[in-house]
Design a protein around this motif. Structure first.
Motif, PDB file in Angstrom:
ATOM      1  N   ALA A 149       0.857  -1.184   0.000  1.00  0.00           N
ATOM      2  CA  ALA A 149       0.000   0.000   0.000  1.00  0.00           C
ATOM      3  C   ALA A 149       0.895   1.235   0.000  1.00  0.00           C
ATOM      4  N   ASP A 150       0.954   1.907  -1.139  1.00  0.00           N
ATOM      5  CA  ASP A 150       1.828   3.075  -1.282  1.00  0.00           C
ATOM      6  C   ASP A 150       1.336   3.888  -2.471  1.00  0.00           C
ATOM      7  N   ASP A 151       1.379   5.229  -2.351  1.00  0.00           N
ATOM      8  CA  ASP A 151       0.892   6.080  -3.433  1.00  0.00           C
ATOM      9  C   ASP A 151       2.003   6.516  -4.387  1.00  0.00           C
ATOM     10  N   ASP A 152       3.183   5.896  -4.285  1.00  0.00           N
ATOM     11  CA  ASP A 152       4.288   6.176  -5.193  1.00  0.00           C
ATOM     12  C   ASP A 152       4.333   5.072  -6.253  1.00  0.00           C
ATOM     13  N   PRO A 153       3.807   5.324  -7.461  1.00  0.00           N
ATOM     14  CA  PRO A 153       3.728   4.248  -8.456  1.00  0.00           C
ATOM     15  C   PRO A 153       5.079   3.707  -8.894  1.00  0.00           C
ATOM     16  N   GLN A 154       6.107   4.561  -8.920  1.00  0.00           N
ATOM     17  CA  GLN A 154       7.429   4.089  -9.328  1.00  0.00           C
ATOM     18  C   GLN A 154       8.001   3.103  -8.308  1.00  0.00           C
ATOM     19  N   LEU A 155       7.833   3.424  -7.021  1.00  0.00           N
ATOM     20  CA  LEU A 155       8.318   2.524  -5.979  1.00  0.00           C
ATOM     21  C   LEU A 155       7.548   1.210  -6.026  1.00  0.00           C
ATOM     22  N   VAL A 156       6.230   1.301  -6.183  1.00  0.00           N
ATOM     23  CA  VAL A 156       5.418   0.083  -6.233  1.00  0.00           C
ATOM     24  C   VAL A 156       5.840  -0.784  -7.414  1.00  0.00           C
ATOM     25  N   ARG A 157       6.082  -0.159  -8.554  1.00  0.00           N
ATOM     26  CA  ARG A 157       6.500  -0.911  -9.742  1.00  0.00           C
ATOM     27  C   ARG A 157       7.830  -1.615  -9.494  1.00  0.00           C
ATOM     28  N   ALA A 158       8.772  -0.911  -8.887  1.00  0.00           N
ATOM     29  CA  ALA A 158      10.081  -1.502  -8.619  1.00  0.00           C
ATOM     30  C   ALA A 158       9.962  -2.650  -7.606  1.00  0.00           C
ATOM     31  N   LEU A 159       9.169  -2.444  -6.565  1.00  0.00           N
ATOM     32  CA  LEU A 159       8.995  -3.494  -5.568  1.00  0.00           C
ATOM     33  C   LEU A 159       8.275  -4.704  -6.152  1.00  0.00           C
ATOM     34  N   GLY A 219       2.141   7.921   4.900  1.00  0.00           N
ATOM     35  CA  GLY A 219       1.539   9.101   4.292  1.00  0.00           C
ATOM     36  C   GLY A 219       0.788   8.782   3.025  1.00  0.00           C
ATOM     37  N   MET A 220      -0.401   8.181   3.155  1.00  0.00           N
ATOM     38  CA  MET A 220      -1.219   7.837   1.989  1.00  0.00           C
ATOM     39  C   MET A 220      -2.488   8.678   1.960  1.00  0.00           C
ATOM     40  N   PRO A 221      -3.054   8.893   0.763  1.00  0.00           N
ATOM     41  CA  PRO A 221      -4.332   9.616   0.681  1.00  0.00           C
ATOM     42  C   PRO A 221      -5.490   8.764   1.189  1.00  0.00           C
ATOM     43  N   ARG A 222      -6.606   9.454   1.431  1.00  0.00           N
ATOM     44  CA  ARG A 222      -7.875   8.876   1.878  1.00  0.00           C
ATOM     45  C   ARG A 222      -7.797   8.383   3.320  1.00  0.00           C
ATOM     46  N   VAL A 238       5.847  -1.432   8.051  1.00  0.00           N
ATOM     47  CA  VAL A 238       5.738  -0.055   7.578  1.00  0.00           C
ATOM     48  C   VAL A 238       7.021   0.316   6.850  1.00  0.00           C
ATOM     49  N   VAL A 239       6.876   0.839   5.637  1.00  0.00           N
ATOM     50  CA  VAL A 239       8.021   1.337   4.872  1.00  0.00           C
ATOM     51  C   VAL A 239       7.722   2.797   4.574  1.00  0.00           C
ATOM     52  N   SER A 240       8.388   3.703   5.286  1.00  0.00           N
ATOM     53  CA  SER A 240       7.990   5.112   5.247  1.00  0.00           C
ATOM     54  C   SER A 240       9.189   6.039   5.225  1.00  0.00           C
ATOM     55  N   GLY A 241       8.944   7.219   4.638  1.00  0.00           N
ATOM     56  CA  GLY A 241       9.972   8.254   4.640  1.00  0.00           C
ATOM     57  C   GLY A 241      10.003   9.043   5.930  1.00  0.00           C
ATOM     58  N   ARG A 242       9.027   8.811   6.809  1.00  0.00           N
ATOM     59  CA  ARG A 242       9.011   9.493   8.095  1.00  0.00           C
ATOM     60  C   ARG A 242      10.043   8.868   9.018  1.00  0.00           C
ATOM     61  N   THR A 243      10.931   9.700   9.518  1.00  0.00           N
ATOM     62  CA  THR A 243      12.044   9.187  10.311  1.00  0.00           C
ATOM     63  C   THR A 243      11.941   9.486  11.799  1.00  0.00           C
ATOM     64  N   GLY A 244      10.948  10.270  12.186  1.00  0.00           N
ATOM     65  CA  GLY A 244      10.821  10.638  13.593  1.00  0.00           C
ATOM     66  C   GLY A 244      10.437   9.459  14.461  1.00  0.00           C
ATOM     67  N   SER A 245      10.965   9.430  15.652  1.00  0.00           N
ATOM     68  CA  SER A 245      10.672   8.315  16.561  1.00  0.00           C
ATOM     69  C   SER A 245       9.196   8.269  16.928  1.00  0.00           C
ATOM     70  N   ALA A 246       8.538   9.443  16.984  1.00  0.00           N
ATOM     71  CA  ALA A 246       7.115   9.476  17.329  1.00  0.00           C
ATOM     72  C   ALA A 246       6.281   8.736  16.293  1.00  0.00           C
ATOM     73  N   ASP A 247       6.631   8.890  15.018  1.00  0.00           N
ATOM     74  CA  ASP A 247       5.903   8.187  13.952  1.00  0.00           C
ATOM     75  C   ASP A 247       6.094   6.675  14.075  1.00  0.00           C
ATOM     76  N   LYS A 248       7.322   6.261  14.377  1.00  0.00           N
ATOM     77  CA  LYS A 248       7.584   4.833  14.526  1.00  0.00           C
ATOM     78  C   LYS A 248       6.815   4.261  15.709  1.00  0.00           C
ATOM     79  N   VAL A 249       6.844   4.969  16.808  1.00  0.00           N
ATOM     80  CA  VAL A 249       6.150   4.495  18.007  1.00  0.00           C
ATOM     81  C   VAL A 249       4.651   4.403  17.754  1.00  0.00           C
ATOM     82  N   GLU A 250       4.092   5.430  17.082  1.00  0.00           N
ATOM     83  CA  GLU A 250       2.650   5.425  16.805  1.00  0.00           C
ATOM     84  C   GLU A 250       2.270   4.223  15.937  1.00  0.00           C
ATOM     85  N   ALA A 251       3.076   3.947  14.910  1.00  0.00           N
ATOM     86  CA  ALA A 251       2.783   2.826  14.014  1.00  0.00           C
ATOM     87  C   ALA A 251       2.897   1.493  14.744  1.00  0.00           C
ATOM     88  N   LEU A 252       3.933   1.339  15.537  1.00  0.00           N
ATOM     89  CA  LEU A 252       4.126   0.085  16.267  1.00  0.00           C
ATOM     90  C   LEU A 252       3.059  -0.098  17.336  1.00  0.00           C
TER      91      LEU A 252
END
Length: 225
Positions: free
Chosen positions: A6-16, A53-56, A76-90
């Motif tokens: 689930a990612d809104d970057d089509p180039q990354l999705v295509r490569a993956l 960081g996805m739409p909708r 989670v594979v994200s460009g957000r590097t802050g520890s708060a974002d990681k903690v929230e996701a986990l």
């Protein structure tokens, strides 16, 4: 092994998609959070990989929705590097967190670790409660040994609940799975169909003990009541 990206970057999705397919993964992809929930319900992936960081619906909302009915490993594979974002996701229920940009070898190693945790589907295709038996393989329901006729939509709802017995299944998850994302706010459908299911399967439909409503959240199939 099936993996949902689930990612809104089509180039990354295509490569993956190309890379993971080369390593034996069956890849399905969603461009936004709402589509991710719908695809997870439809495809039943064994691993979910998502961006925050996805739409909708953002990634954390997707994690919460998935954890309402499945224990599928989530990375989670994200460009957000802050520890708060990681903690929230986990804290929401993610199993692992990889920061973009990443090395593909590291990602593959994380996926292998998660795949070892993935829970295989039950070998027993029959889910039972009281005098009701739900045969998931035959798509048939009996009560007291007698076949119960269900409409296609009634079956879809019951099947989803039966595949996640005891777990809270959110209204949004059911609506998305059955009617698609355009109907995710209309819960009148669910109330109607749950009422019909209770009339057909509960001993006392007015006081159900197996097909339970969790007020403001969703529904739960309780096997031992």
């Amino acid at each position: 092994m099936k993996i949902l990206i689930a990612d809104d970057d089509p180039q990354l999705v295509r490569a993956l998609r190309i890379t993971l397919a080369a390593h034996g993964y069956d890849v399905v992809a969603a461009p936004d959070g709402a589509a991710a929930i719908a695809l997870a319900a439809k495809e039943r992936p064994e691993i979910v990989m998502l961006d925050l960081g996805m739409p909708r619906l953002d990634g954390v909302a997707v994690i919460h929705a998935l954890r309402g009915w499945t224990s599928v490993p989530i990375i989670v594979v994200s460009g957000r590097t802050g520890s708060a974002d990681k903690v929230e996701a986990l804290d929401a229920g993610a199993d692992d967190f990889v920061t973009k940009p990443f090395q593909i070898d590291e990602l593959l190693a994380r996926l292998r670790a998660l795949s070892r945790r993935a829970v295989s589907a039950s070998d027993d295709p029959v889910v039972a409660f009281a005098d009701v038996a739900i045969d998931l393989a035959a798509k048939a329901v009996t009560r007291g040994g007698t076949r119960v006729h269900l409409t296609p939509t009634e079956w879809q709802i019951l099947e989803f609940l039966a595949r996640h017995p005891g777990s809270l299944v959110t209204r949004q998850t059911l609506l998305t799975d059955i009617w698609g994302t355009e109907q995710v706010t209309d819960t009148g459908y669910l109330r109607l169909y749950l009422s019909q299911l209770r009339k057909k399967l509960e001993a006392d439909p007015a006081n159900p003990v197996h097909l339970i409503t969790e007020a403001g959240m969703g529904y739960r199939l309780v096997l031992d009541a």
